[in-house]
Scaffold this motif. Structure first.
Motif, PDB file in Angstrom:
ATOM      1  N   GLU A 193       0.825  -1.197   0.000  1.00  0.00           N
ATOM      2  CA  GLU A 193       0.000   0.000   0.000  1.00  0.00           C
ATOM      3  C   GLU A 193       0.866   1.255   0.000  1.00  0.00           C
ATOM      4  O   GLU A 193       2.027   1.240   0.392  1.00  0.00           O
ATOM      5  CB  GLU A 193      -0.893   0.030   1.242  1.00  0.00           C
ATOM      6  N   THR A 194       0.268   2.366  -0.422  1.00  0.00           N
ATOM      7  CA  THR A 194       0.887   3.686  -0.280  1.00  0.00           C
ATOM      8  C   THR A 194       0.101   4.468   0.756  1.00  0.00           C
ATOM      9  O   THR A 194      -1.126   4.615   0.644  1.00  0.00           O
ATOM     10  CB  THR A 194       0.894   4.441  -1.616  1.00  0.00           C
ATOM     11  N   VAL A 195       0.807   4.943   1.781  1.00  0.00           N
ATOM     12  CA  VAL A 195       0.179   5.686   2.872  1.00  0.00           C
ATOM     13  C   VAL A 195       0.915   7.019   3.007  1.00  0.00           C
ATOM     14  O   VAL A 195       2.060   7.050   3.455  1.00  0.00           O
ATOM     15  CB  VAL A 195       0.241   4.918   4.204  1.00  0.00           C
ATOM     16  N   GLY A 196       0.264   8.113   2.610  1.00  0.00           N
ATOM     17  CA  GLY A 196       0.940   9.407   2.654  1.00  0.00           C
ATOM     18  C   GLY A 196       2.220   9.340   1.838  1.00  0.00           C
ATOM     19  O   GLY A 196       2.219   8.910   0.674  1.00  0.00           O
ATOM     20  N   PRO A 197       3.346   9.717   2.437  1.00  0.00           N
ATOM     21  CA  PRO A 197       4.606   9.696   1.693  1.00  0.00           C
ATOM     22  C   PRO A 197       5.223   8.313   1.569  1.00  0.00           C
ATOM     23  O   PRO A 197       6.203   8.135   0.836  1.00  0.00           O
ATOM     24  CB  PRO A 197       5.507  10.603   2.534  1.00  0.00           C
ATOM     25  N   VAL A 198       4.677   7.327   2.275  1.00  0.00           N
ATOM     26  CA  VAL A 198       5.299   6.005   2.322  1.00  0.00           C
ATOM     27  C   VAL A 198       4.754   5.125   1.195  1.00  0.00           C
ATOM     28  O   VAL A 198       3.608   4.695   1.226  1.00  0.00           O
ATOM     29  CB  VAL A 198       5.069   5.320   3.677  1.00  0.00           C
ATOM     30  N   THR A 199       5.589   4.878   0.190  1.00  0.00           N
ATOM     31  CA  THR A 199       5.258   3.960  -0.892  1.00  0.00           C
ATOM     32  C   THR A 199       5.858   2.589  -0.582  1.00  0.00           C
ATOM     33  O   THR A 199       6.713   2.457   0.295  1.00  0.00           O
ATOM     34  CB  THR A 199       5.843   4.464  -2.214  1.00  0.00           C
ATOM     35  N   PRO A 200       5.434   1.549  -1.286  1.00  0.00           N
ATOM     36  CA  PRO A 200       6.082   0.247  -1.081  1.00  0.00           C
ATOM     37  C   PRO A 200       7.594   0.298  -1.283  1.00  0.00           C
ATOM     38  O   PRO A 200       8.347  -0.335  -0.531  1.00  0.00           O
ATOM     39  CB  PRO A 200       5.392  -0.644  -2.119  1.00  0.00           C
ATOM     40  N   ALA A 201       8.058   1.047  -2.272  1.00  0.00           N
ATOM     41  CA  ALA A 201       9.504   1.133  -2.524  1.00  0.00           C
ATOM     42  C   ALA A 201      10.219   1.815  -1.371  1.00  0.00           C
ATOM     43  O   ALA A 201      11.320   1.400  -0.957  1.00  0.00           O
ATOM     44  CB  ALA A 201       9.764   1.878  -3.827  1.00  0.00           C
ATOM     45  N   ILE A 202       9.616   2.862  -0.825  1.00  0.00           N
ATOM     46  CA  ILE A 202      10.231   3.562   0.301  1.00  0.00           C
ATOM     47  C   ILE A 202      10.245   2.682   1.540  1.00  0.00           C
ATOM     48  O   ILE A 202      11.241   2.625   2.278  1.00  0.00           O
ATOM     49  CB  ILE A 202       9.504   4.892   0.558  1.00  0.00           C
ATOM     50  N   ALA A 203       9.147   1.966   1.793  1.00  0.00           N
ATOM     51  CA  ALA A 203       9.095   1.076   2.960  1.00  0.00           C
ATOM     52  C   ALA A 203      10.188   0.028   2.877  1.00  0.00           C
ATOM     53  O   ALA A 203      10.855  -0.278   3.885  1.00  0.00           O
ATOM     54  CB  ALA A 203       7.718   0.420   3.061  1.00  0.00           C
ATOM     55  N   ARG A 204      10.399  -0.519   1.694  1.00  0.00           N
ATOM     56  CA  ARG A 204      11.455  -1.519   1.522  1.00  0.00           C
ATOM     57  C   ARG A 204      12.829  -0.891   1.690  1.00  0.00           C
ATOM     58  O   ARG A 204      13.728  -1.480   2.300  1.00  0.00           O
ATOM     59  CB  ARG A 204      11.341  -2.172   0.142  1.00  0.00           C
ATOM     60  N   ALA A 205      13.017   0.294   1.141  1.00  0.00           N
ATOM     61  CA  ALA A 205      14.321   0.958   1.247  1.00  0.00           C
ATOM     62  C   ALA A 205      14.700   1.216   2.700  1.00  0.00           C
ATOM     63  O   ALA A 205      15.876   1.133   3.073  1.00  0.00           O
ATOM     64  CB  ALA A 205      14.307   2.269   0.468  1.00  0.00           C
ATOM     65  N   MET A 206      13.718   1.521   3.554  1.00  0.00           N
ATOM     66  CA  MET A 206      13.991   1.806   4.949  1.00  0.00           C
ATOM     67  C   MET A 206      14.278   0.553   5.762  1.00  0.00           C
ATOM     68  O   MET A 206      14.980   0.617   6.781  1.00  0.00           O
ATOM     69  CB  MET A 206      12.821   2.572   5.582  1.00  0.00           C
ATOM     70  N   THR A 207      13.746  -0.585   5.326  1.00  0.00           N
ATOM     71  CA  THR A 207      13.818  -1.794   6.152  1.00  0.00           C
ATOM     72  C   THR A 207      14.661  -2.908   5.559  1.00  0.00           C
ATOM     73  O   THR A 207      15.010  -3.847   6.275  1.00  0.00           O
ATOM     74  CB  THR A 207      12.401  -2.344   6.422  1.00  0.00           C
ATOM     75  N   ASP A 208      14.977  -2.855   4.258  1.00  0.00           N
ATOM     76  CA  ASP A 208      15.794  -3.910   3.669  1.00  0.00           C
ATOM     77  C   ASP A 208      17.148  -3.987   4.369  1.00  0.00           C
ATOM     78  O   ASP A 208      17.784  -2.965   4.632  1.00  0.00           O
ATOM     79  CB  ASP A 208      16.017  -3.656   2.179  1.00  0.00           C
ATOM     80  N   ILE A 209      17.591  -5.195   4.634  1.00  0.00           N
ATOM     81  CA  ILE A 209      18.880  -5.410   5.308  1.00  0.00           C
ATOM     82  C   ILE A 209      20.001  -5.319   4.277  1.00  0.00           C
ATOM     83  O   ILE A 209      19.995  -6.043   3.281  1.00  0.00           O
ATOM     84  CB  ILE A 209      18.908  -6.788   5.991  1.00  0.00           C
ATOM     85  N   PHE A 210      20.954  -4.419   4.502  1.00  0.00           N
ATOM     86  CA  PHE A 210      22.088  -4.334   3.580  1.00  0.00           C
ATOM     87  C   PHE A 210      23.263  -5.170   4.062  1.00  0.00           C
ATOM     88  O   PHE A 210      24.171  -5.469   3.285  1.00  0.00           O
ATOM     89  CB  PHE A 210      22.513  -2.881   3.347  1.00  0.00           C
ATOM     90  N   SER A 211      23.279  -5.548   5.338  1.00  0.00           N
ATOM     91  CA  SER A 211      24.344  -6.411   5.843  1.00  0.00           C
ATOM     92  C   SER A 211      23.927  -7.055   7.155  1.00  0.00           C
ATOM     93  O   SER A 211      23.317  -6.410   8.004  1.00  0.00           O
ATOM     94  CB  SER A 211      25.634  -5.614   6.069  1.00  0.00           C
ATOM     95  N   LEU A 212      24.255  -8.351   7.315  1.00  0.00           N
ATOM     96  CA  LEU A 212      24.058  -9.042   8.581  1.00  0.00           C
ATOM     97  C   LEU A 212      25.268  -8.897   9.495  1.00  0.00           C
ATOM     98  O   LEU A 212      25.231  -9.335  10.645  1.00  0.00           O
ATOM     99  CB  LEU A 212      23.797 -10.534   8.336  1.00  0.00           C
ATOM    100  N   LYS A 213      26.314  -8.290   9.003  1.00  0.00           N
ATOM    101  CA  LYS A 213      27.555  -8.178   9.772  1.00  0.00           C
ATOM    102  C   LYS A 213      27.424  -7.209  10.930  1.00  0.00           C
ATOM    103  O   LYS A 213      28.089  -7.347  11.952  1.00  0.00           O
ATOM    104  CB  LYS A 213      28.679  -7.728   8.841  1.00  0.00           C
ATOM    105  N   TYR A 214      26.567  -6.221  10.783  1.00  0.00           N
ATOM    106  CA  TYR A 214      26.480  -5.146  11.763  1.00  0.00           C
ATOM    107  C   TYR A 214      25.217  -5.283  12.612  1.00  0.00           C
ATOM    108  O   TYR A 214      24.106  -5.244  12.104  1.00  0.00           O
ATOM    109  CB  TYR A 214      26.505  -3.786  11.070  1.00  0.00           C
TER     110      TYR A 214
END
Length: 457
Positions: A254-275
């Protein structure tokens, strides 16, 4: 909120003046409860009483950057230097420092120093953002610097977020607090949230004052934080729940206000398990309390603490805010987390089926480890209690008020810990000796992270 009926006793024991809580579920149902007082005057905390959120400001700053990027006003993968006008990045011998990007600063991989900041109060000389990065502030007596090449490490850096704030304001010609109000707070109906600071027009009246470890109000109780991108926001548990729910709904398309599916993923996607067990932008993804994969961020300034946990699936979570120092809020928050998770039955939504484990492999696993789950210097012990393998650590005491979490064998020497989101692949040589452990995350594209056993034993 029956789970917290007796939390007042813990608050009294640990001298916490006030606690405000929100629990949400099913992508929208929010229940709130407030206990205690705003200050020594005895005025009660209500659901609309705002607290200093400290570092929970950072996810809002990240959302603001992503929103402007989506509008085409900035590019997160270009050097931030081209957007700075009032100040320039420091000269450095560190390779690539002049090309540090917006995204690297948002993910704490930019290599910049300055972890966090001291607060100021009415009557103090309030530093500018340039004073902050030049080191003319409490805590720092030298300018911000690069500690490693951007993109080649991770270190939490409030200073990096100050650079982001200056770039946003220089690029748009507007104050960060005004951008946040227009693009985030108003569209998400966060009516009790602001980045305006105490003493400025528009700062709310209904706020919780900060208190030291003895429960004594600190000066006028209203900390001023010029580094608002890093730690200057004020909000309520209800508003922060709405913020988290918008991201959760984005994660399900869903898109809620400024939060699009792409933005939600960008904020929460894991870029590394090392940290820290897994990092997003800028959410911490290494928490699995209650057998749940969370995106989480906390905030801690002198005299105030806050904590936000939101599930990646299922639309549930909670927010805790307290007007006390770490020693006051820490044990109260731990009890509240445990009781909320247990009362809501979230762990039972994700049952784990155990498979038989080789006695020889179990014997090799039992024992002490350094930094097993999070490479932060904590000690861990795997042992058998009451017929169940458990992992014992100060980490679980700190976050849940109990010292251990059960371990389940999923088969093929792959294990799941009930209060940790990564899978642990224990590796054995032909003689049955433990040689290493690899972390993986179900549902994530993050690369597996392996550590040899001699780094942990």
């Amino acid at each position: 909120m029956p789970a917290l009926e007796d939390i007042g006793a813990s608050m009294e024991e640990h001298r916490l003046k006030g606690l405000s809580v929100a629990v949400f579920d099913e992508y929208g149902s929010i229940a709130t409860r407030s206990i205690g007082v705003r200050s020594a005057t005895g005025r009660p905390i209500t659901d609309t009483t705002a607290f200093s959120t400290a570092s929970i400001s950072k996810p809002v700053t990240a959302l603001l950057c992503l929103t402007l990027a989506q509008k085409g006003l900035i590019d997160l993968d270009t050097p931030i230097a081209s957007s700075l006008t009032r100040w320039q990045l420091p000269a450095s011998d560190i390779a690539g420092s002049s090309g540090v990007t917006w995204r690297q600063l948002l993910t704490h991989t930019g290599g910049t120093s300055q972890h966090g900041f001291a607060d100021y109060y009415q009557g103090d000389d309030i530093p500018t953002l340039i004073d902050s990065v030049e080191g003319r502030i409490a805590r720092y007596d030298k300018p911000i610097e690069f500690l490693f090449p951007p993109g080649e490490g991770w270190q939490y850096s409030g200073g990096g977020y100050v650079i982001l704030q200056m770039a946003l304001e220089d690029r748009t010609g507007r104050r960060l607090e005004d951008l946040a109000q227009e693009l985030i707070f108003t569209p998400l109906a966060m009516r009790h949230t602001t980045m305006i600071q105490p003493g400025q027009p528009g700062f709310p009246d209904d706020v919780a004052l900060v208190h030291d470890g003895n429960g004594t109000q600190i000066r006028d109780g209203l900390p001023i934080t010029p580094q608002i991108s890093a730690s200057g926001m004020w909000s309520t548990p209800g508003d922060l729940s709405a913020f988290a729910i918008a991201i959760q709904r984005g994660l399900r398309g869903e898109t809620v206000g400024p939060v699009t599916p792409a933005i939600a993923r960008a904020m929460t996607d894991i870029f590394s398990l090392k940290y820290v067990g897994g990092m997003g932008m800028p959410f911490f993804r290494g928490f699995g309390l209650g057998n749940t994969d969370w995106f989480r961020h906390d905030g801690s300034n002198t005299g105030v603490n806050s904590d936000l946990f939101a599930s990646m699936e299922g639309g549930y979570g909670f927010v805790l805010m307290g007007n006390g120092d770490d020693d006051n809020t820490g044990p109260v928050f731990a009890e509240a987390r445990r009781k909320i998770i247990d009362a809501m039955g979230w762990a039972r939504r994700h049952p784990i089926a155990d498979r038989p484990l080789s006695p020889a492999h179990e014997a090799a696993m039992v024992g002490s480890y350094k930094g097993l789950l999070y490479d932060l210097g904590l000690d861990y012990t795997i042992e058998r209690r009451g017929g169940q393998l458990v992992i014992v650590s100060e980490f679980f005491s700190q976050f849940l008020g109990r010292d251990s979490s059960p371990i389940h064998h999923l088969g093929d020497d792959v294990f799941r810990i009930e209060d940790y989101p990564n899978l642990l692949h224990f590796e054995f040589d032909p003689a049955g000796r433990l040689t290493g452990i690899t972390l993986t995350r179900p549902g994530s594209d993050a690369e597996p992270f392996r550590r040899p056993i001699d780094e942990m034993r």
